[in-house]
Design an enzyme around this catalytic site. Structure first.
Site, PDB file in Angstrom:
ATOM      1  N   LYS A   1      82.180  73.061  97.191  1.00 32.99           N
ATOM      2  CA  LYS A   1      83.408  72.263  97.316  1.00 32.99           C
ATOM      3  C   LYS A   1      83.747  71.551  96.005  1.00 32.99           C
ATOM      4  O   LYS A   1      84.831  71.016  95.839  1.00 32.99           O
ATOM      5  CB  LYS A   1      83.264  71.253  98.449  1.00 32.99           C
ATOM      6  CG  LYS A   1      83.146  71.945  99.827  1.00 32.99           C
ATOM      7  CD  LYS A   1      83.056  70.957 100.958  1.00 32.99           C
ATOM      8  CE  LYS A   1      82.800  71.609 102.298  1.00 32.99           C
ATOM      9  NZ  LYS A   1      84.035  72.010 103.006  1.00 32.99           N
TER      10      LYS A   1
ATOM     11  N   HIS B   1      82.741  80.921 111.041  1.00 34.73           N
ATOM     12  CA  HIS B   1      83.302  79.812 110.258  1.00 34.73           C
ATOM     13  C   HIS B   1      82.791  79.746 108.825  1.00 34.73           C
ATOM     14  O   HIS B   1      83.103  78.779 108.122  1.00 34.73           O
ATOM     15  CB  HIS B   1      83.002  78.464 110.912  1.00 34.73           C
ATOM     16  CG  HIS B   1      83.734  78.236 112.190  1.00 34.73           C
ATOM     17  ND1 HIS B   1      84.958  77.628 112.256  1.00 34.73           N
ATOM     18  CD2 HIS B   1      83.411  78.553 113.460  1.00 34.73           C
ATOM     19  CE1 HIS B   1      85.359  77.556 113.514  1.00 34.73           C
ATOM     20  NE2 HIS B   1      84.432  78.120 114.271  1.00 34.73           N
TER      21      HIS B   1
ATOM     22  N   LYS C   1      95.750  68.352 107.000  1.00 38.78           N
ATOM     23  CA  LYS C   1      96.000  66.953 107.390  1.00 38.78           C
ATOM     24  C   LYS C   1      96.714  66.210 106.270  1.00 38.78           C
ATOM     25  O   LYS C   1      97.649  65.427 106.500  1.00 38.78           O
ATOM     26  CB  LYS C   1      94.665  66.253 107.701  1.00 38.78           C
ATOM     27  CG  LYS C   1      93.977  66.811 108.938  1.00 38.78           C
ATOM     28  CD  LYS C   1      92.520  66.380 109.049  1.00 38.78           C
ATOM     29  CE  LYS C   1      91.812  67.305 110.048  1.00 38.78           C
ATOM     30  NZ  LYS C   1      90.347  67.275 109.945  1.00 38.78           N
TER      31      LYS C   1
ATOM     32  N   THR D   1      90.470  72.249 106.610  1.00 41.52           N
ATOM     33  CA  THR D   1      91.463  71.694 107.521  1.00 41.52           C
ATOM     34  C   THR D   1      91.965  70.347 106.987  1.00 41.52           C
ATOM     35  O   THR D   1      93.063  69.913 107.343  1.00 41.52           O
ATOM     36  CB  THR D   1      90.882  71.501 108.942  1.00 41.52           C
ATOM     37  OG1 THR D   1      89.567  70.957 108.815  1.00 41.52           O
ATOM     38  CG2 THR D   1      90.830  72.808 109.708  1.00 41.52           C
TER      39      THR D   1
ATOM     40  N   LYS E   1      85.516  65.307 102.214  1.00 43.29           N
ATOM     41  CA  LYS E   1      84.941  66.482 102.894  1.00 43.29           C
ATOM     42  C   LYS E   1      83.424  66.416 102.726  1.00 43.29           C
ATOM     43  O   LYS E   1      82.927  65.597 101.944  1.00 43.29           O
ATOM     44  CB  LYS E   1      85.483  67.775 102.279  1.00 43.29           C
ATOM     45  CG  LYS E   1      85.405  67.817 100.753  1.00 43.29           C
ATOM     46  CD  LYS E   1      86.090  69.035 100.160  1.00 43.29           C
ATOM     47  CE  LYS E   1      87.586  68.960 100.114  1.00 43.29           C
ATOM     48  NZ  LYS E   1      88.253  69.777 101.084  1.00 43.29           N
TER      49      LYS E   1
HETATM   50  C1  26V Z   1      76.558  75.542 106.819  1.00 41.08           C
HETATM   51  C2  26V Z   1      75.503  75.432 105.943  1.00 41.08           C
HETATM   52  C3  26V Z   1      74.135  75.484 106.478  1.00 41.08           C
HETATM   53  C4  26V Z   1      73.085  75.680 105.421  1.00 41.08           C
HETATM   54  C5  26V Z   1      73.348  74.895 104.187  1.00 41.08           C
HETATM   55  C6  26V Z   1      74.675  75.114 103.621  1.00 41.08           C
HETATM   56  C7  26V Z   1      75.758  75.262 104.618  1.00 41.08           C
HETATM   57  C8  26V Z   1      77.040  75.215 104.187  1.00 41.08           C
HETATM   58  C9  26V Z   1      78.087  75.341 105.055  1.00 41.08           C
HETATM   59  C10 26V Z   1      77.857  75.499 106.378  1.00 41.08           C
HETATM   60  C11 26V Z   1      79.066  75.627 107.212  1.00 41.08           C
HETATM   61  C12 26V Z   1      78.876  75.703 108.646  1.00 41.08           C
HETATM   62  C13 26V Z   1      80.113  76.088 109.343  1.00 41.08           C
HETATM   63  C14 26V Z   1      81.286  75.226 109.016  1.00 41.08           C
HETATM   64  O1  26V Z   1      81.269  74.029 109.172  1.00 41.08           O
HETATM   65  N1  26V Z   1      82.347  75.850 108.552  1.00 41.08           N
HETATM   66  C15 26V Z   1      83.604  75.191 108.277  1.00 41.08           C
HETATM   67  O2  26V Z   1      84.447  75.438 109.389  1.00 41.08           O
HETATM   68  C16 26V Z   1      85.742  74.867 109.241  1.00 41.08           C
HETATM   69  C17 26V Z   1      86.484  75.128 110.512  1.00 41.08           C
HETATM   70  O3  26V Z   1      86.700  76.481 110.663  1.00 41.08           O
HETATM   71  C18 26V Z   1      86.443  75.463 108.032  1.00 41.08           C
HETATM   72  O4  26V Z   1      87.686  74.836 107.869  1.00 41.08           O
HETATM   73  C19 26V Z   1      85.599  75.270 106.774  1.00 41.08           C
HETATM   74  O5  26V Z   1      86.200  75.940 105.684  1.00 41.08           O
HETATM   75  C20 26V Z   1      84.193  75.784 107.002  1.00 41.08           C
HETATM   76  O6  26V Z   1      83.348  75.460 105.911  1.00 41.08           O
END
Ligand code: 26V
Length: 819
Positions: free
Chosen positions: A549, A355, A655, A651, A543
């Site tokens: 972002k 993801h 929406k 997502t 978001k």
């Molecule tokens: C995790 C972390 C952890 C460390 C600090 C920064 C950071 C930034 C982002 C994340 C994302 C974790 C995974 C996540 O939530 N991904 C999201 O998944 C959605 C469903 O697939 C997708 O629509 C989003 O674009 C994606 O960011």
């Protein structure tokens, strides 16, 4: 369910008396919510029971969707919608003197997730059940979900989310299904008849108790299960401790420390001290879930080699990756299979979704941490790694560099994404562009080895929750225009395109949006005292708060507009309302500064006599599923402005589009596919492309300082953060933001994209004047949004990854539509 409204009313009154002990006239809205929840739950339970029986008897293949996050939000309204009881209950309650909308607000959001990933998991459950597919969720029952966000002096303050402080009606505790999970200790190795046996000793044992939440399909008889595990001490453990401790206080402390495993949902950037606990959480979920799957397979009394034909285990991001070594452990140590057979079974049953490509978000665990917490699991990971590295060596002897890059264990860390890819049969990204980035860049070396394993599954959203439930006015208008078939086949929304030249339908769309904006505006006024102008453009960015972002880009644009109006108070600017909703991870300092900046801008803009009729800014507290449900139907502009190449999918974009908002976005994530289906004329795209961004990273030639020096608008806007201005008030509060942009060279290209963004915003202001044409664009968006239903996504997971059959799917599975 209920034969008619009268039967419902009677049952409801009876429930109020039996459960709450009150007559209808004494009952509060809270009482009414609890009684209604109990009543509906009972009816659901009958269907649920039948479904569980059907599952066992038919011996269908089952999918278990393992996720550390399920962002369910409220369930009452959605459950009633899916049960086809929403309007009956609404009118029934109304006749009894209750207001349904007030009653449903008494339900606390189940906020067991940080953002998109968790909400996607919730939409997937809704689609699985609605398509009558045997797919269930496995997650954790955190005592405190995503924190409750408050603003004090414009700063984010985090309070614990007490979602369980009132009885949670949508669950059944299944004591008899509890399993035990072990941590720590040592492994003793014995040899017997030429075979190695592993004995785990001196471990700490915990009980995992499931709380099952029913997942109801839309207008069918399916009720699947979301199983949320809760950590409790074992009775044995308490007795042993009691013999030693003799103090009730010490015993309680011990109990609390064990229960702490499922106490908190971790924000995505969990701190170092929380890491160990987070690893424990991940293993706790995995071990309880896998044991449960194994137990259910054993009831079928089949050979182990058939396991992948009956059980599929899905890893939602790397968090549940330990499924792989845990399944190996059980198959080998407990069921006595050999390595090869266990490995084949494991690989064939497990699939993985990635993801994010953000490097800071890719999970790794220190070897020492895994070894001490999970000694047997670590041994198995080591063996997987060794065998994999041997294979790499054999295919390209002497290529140490390649092995170093691909190894599962390297530099004292276990790389969970590597383990997931090696140990599963499918790896998918969540939008076309994201999958391409995985294949061509981030996971290229793996793709070269396992090209068939990689595939794309573009995300989707439940059109039931995000259109039918949140926007009844639009839903009715669509029904009138094209009938109701789109509810089961959302792609049929395309039939709306026949209305493209129908002036009266376009006017209806306009009226609906206006009505939704008015409703939202009165709610905002009620909550915050801020008055919004429903004729202004409602420009929405909702978001997680993160650098990539670029909420900051939006904020700088508002400062720029403020400057414009101040210079030229009589200018003819289309009035705008900027609406924000976002939580910053508690330790993400920069993100919190951006929140403070936006709140400061709101304070200045909303109270300045020169601008307040043209600009309004509201940053709503505590962004959550239920807040999103309020905002989305009222939006005109959907801000999807991430640095290209950074947003895996998004997502919220889907929406908002589904509710007739026009996207202002970069060519990133699923925005690209939205643009593909609606065409460039029906959205507002701007900014660097992902290739251009990458080229800047590769060459290092971008200079934020030059961009600043060359552009007067940027200079002026940025300087207001540090020089005396209404925003800085002479203070140094926003110095960090300024420094990040100028002296840290603007990692996310905010300054580089500023002009393109401002110009596109100007175009929007201009186009909004022609409201008829604007509504035409809205219609095109709504009409093409069906393809972004999670039903399409889940059908393709079912057909191409899990090989699932439904009992009676309406639309058939496995349509290839290239997504
Ligand atoms: C995790 C972390 C952890 C460390 C600090 C920064 C950071 C930034 C982002 C994340 C994302 C974790 C995974 C996540 O939530 N991904 C999201 O998944 C959605 C469903 O697939 C997708 O629509 C989003 O674009 C994606 O960011």
């Amino acid at each position: 369910m209920f034969i008619n409204k009268e039967e419902f009313k009677e049952a409801f009154i009876r429930k109020l008396e039996e459960k709450i002990g009150k007559k209808k006239d004494q009952a509060s809205e809270q009482d009414a919510y609890l009684a209604l929840g109990a009543l509906i739950s009972e009816r659901i339970n009958q269907k649920w029971l039948q479904n569980n029986q059907k599952g066992t008897e038919s011996r269908d293949k089952q999918v278990y969707f393992f996720s550390m996050e399920f962002l369910l939000g409220r369930l009452l309204g959605n459950n009633l919608l899916n049960l086809d009881m929403l309007s009956l209950v609404k009118t029934g309650l109304n006749e009894l003197g209750f207001r349904f909308t007030s009653i449903e607000e008494k339900e606390k959001d189940a906020g067991l997730g940080n953002g998109g990933l968790g909400r996607l998991a919730a939409c997937f459950l809704d689609s699985l059940a609605s398509l009558d597919l045997p797919g269930h969720g496995y997650g954790l029952r955190y005592k405190y979900g995503m924190f409750d966000q408050r603003f004090i002096d414009g700063n984010q303050v985090e309070l614990p989310d007490q979602w369980l402080s009132q009885e949670y009606v949508w669950k059944v505790r299944r004591e008899e299904e509890a399993v035990e999970v072990r941590f720590g200790g040592h492994i003793l190795t014995h040899e017997q008849e030429g075979k190695l046996h592993f004995e785990h000793v001196d471990y700490e044992q915990l009980r995992a108790v499931p709380y099952d939440v029913p997942v109801i399909g839309y207008h069918n008889d399916t009720v699947n299960t979301l199983r949320l595990w809760s950590a409790e001490p074992t009775e044995e453990d308490i007795l042993v401790k009691a013999k030693k401790e003799h103090s009730c206080q010490n015993l309680l402390d011990h109990q609390r420390s064990l229960e702490s495993i499922t106490e908190f949902l971790y924000p995505d950037d969990s701190t170092e001290e929380g890491k160990r606990l987070r690893l424990k959480q991940e293993y706790f979920l995995v071990s309880s879930g896998v044991q449960c799957v194994i137990r259910s397979f054993e009831k079928l009394d089949l050979s182990w080699s058939l396991f992948p034909d009956y059980k599929k285990l899905h890893i939602n991001d790397t968090h549940p990756t330990l499924i792989i070594p845990e399944l190996m452990r059980i198959l080998m140590d407990e069921k006595k299979l050999g390595w090869e057979e266990a490995w084949q079974i494991t690989q064939a049953s497990v699939s993985y979704t990635n993801h994010t490509t953000l490097s800071e978000a890719l999970e790794t665990w220190p070897v020492e941490m895994i070894r001490s917490l999970l000694p047997r699991i670590y041994m198995i990971i080591e063996e997987i790694n060794e065998r994999f590295c041997r294979m790499l060596w054999e295919s390209s002897p002497g290529n140490f560099d390649r092995i170093a890059k691909l190894a599962i264990i390297a530099d004292g860390q276990v790389k969970m994404a590597h383990l997931s890819i090696v140990g599963s049969s499918s790896v998918n990204g969540v939008a076309k562009m994201h999958t391409e980035i995985l294949k061509k860049r981030e996971m290229k070396l793996f793709y070269d080895i396992f090209p068939d394993r990689f595939n794309n599954k573009t995300n989707g959203i439940s059109h039931r929750r995000w259109l039918m439930y949140v926007n009844p006015l639009l839903t009715n208008a669509i029904d009138e225009a094209i009938g109701e078939q789109w509810k089961k086949e959302p792609e049929r929304l395309q039939d709306l395109l026949y209305q493209i030249e129908d002036a009266s339908f376009l006017d209806t769309l306009n009226e609906i949006k206006q009505k939704n904006k008015q409703n939202f505006a009165s709610w905002v006024e009620d909550k915050t005292g801020v008055q919004l102008d429903p004729t202004s453009i409602f420009d929405v960015q909702i978001k997680r708060l993160h650098g990539y972002k670029r909420q900051l880009l939006n904020a700088l644009h508002i400062i720029h507009l403020y400057n414009q109006i101040k210079c030229n108070p009589t200018s003819n600017l289309t009035p705008r309302t900027f609406i924000f909703g976002a939580k910053a991870a508690s330790s993400y300092h920069f993100a919190k500064k951006v929140i403070k900046l936006i709140n400061t801008i709101a304070q200045i803009v909303n109270n300045d006599a020169d601008v307040k009729d043209k600009l309004k800014v509201v940053f709503l507290e505590n962004y959550s599923v239920s807040l999103a449900e309020r905002i989305i139907p009222a939006a005109n502009i959907s801000e999807q402005i991430s640095t290209a190449g950074k947003e895996a999918s998004g997502t919220g974009n889907m929406k908002l589009m589904m509710n007739g908002a026009l996207t202002l976005g970069t060519m990133d994530g699923a925005n690209v596919e939205i643009c593909d289906v609606i065409g460039n004329d029906h959205m507002y795209s701007f900014g660097l492309s992902a290739e251009e961004v990458q080229a800047y990273y590769d060459t290092g030639i971008y200079s934020a300082k030059e961009t600043y020096e060359e552009d007067e608008r940027i200079r002026r806007t940025l300087d207001q953060l540090i020089h005396y201005s209404p925003f800085s008030k002479g203070g140094t509060e926003f110095r960090e933001i300024y420094d990040e942009l100028l002296f840290n060279n603007d990692e996310y290209f905010v300054l580089r994209d500023f002009n393109s963004y401002v110009n596109t915003q100007q175009q929007i202001s201009y186009d909004y004047q022609d409201i008829r044409n604007w509504n035409r664009k809205c219609l095109v968006n709504i009409a093409h949004s069906g393809v972004f239903s999670s039903d399409r996504t889940i059908k393709s997971y079912a057909a191409e990854i899990w090989g699932l059959n439904s009992h009676n799917t309406v639309n058939g599975l496995g349509e290839e539509n290239g997504m």
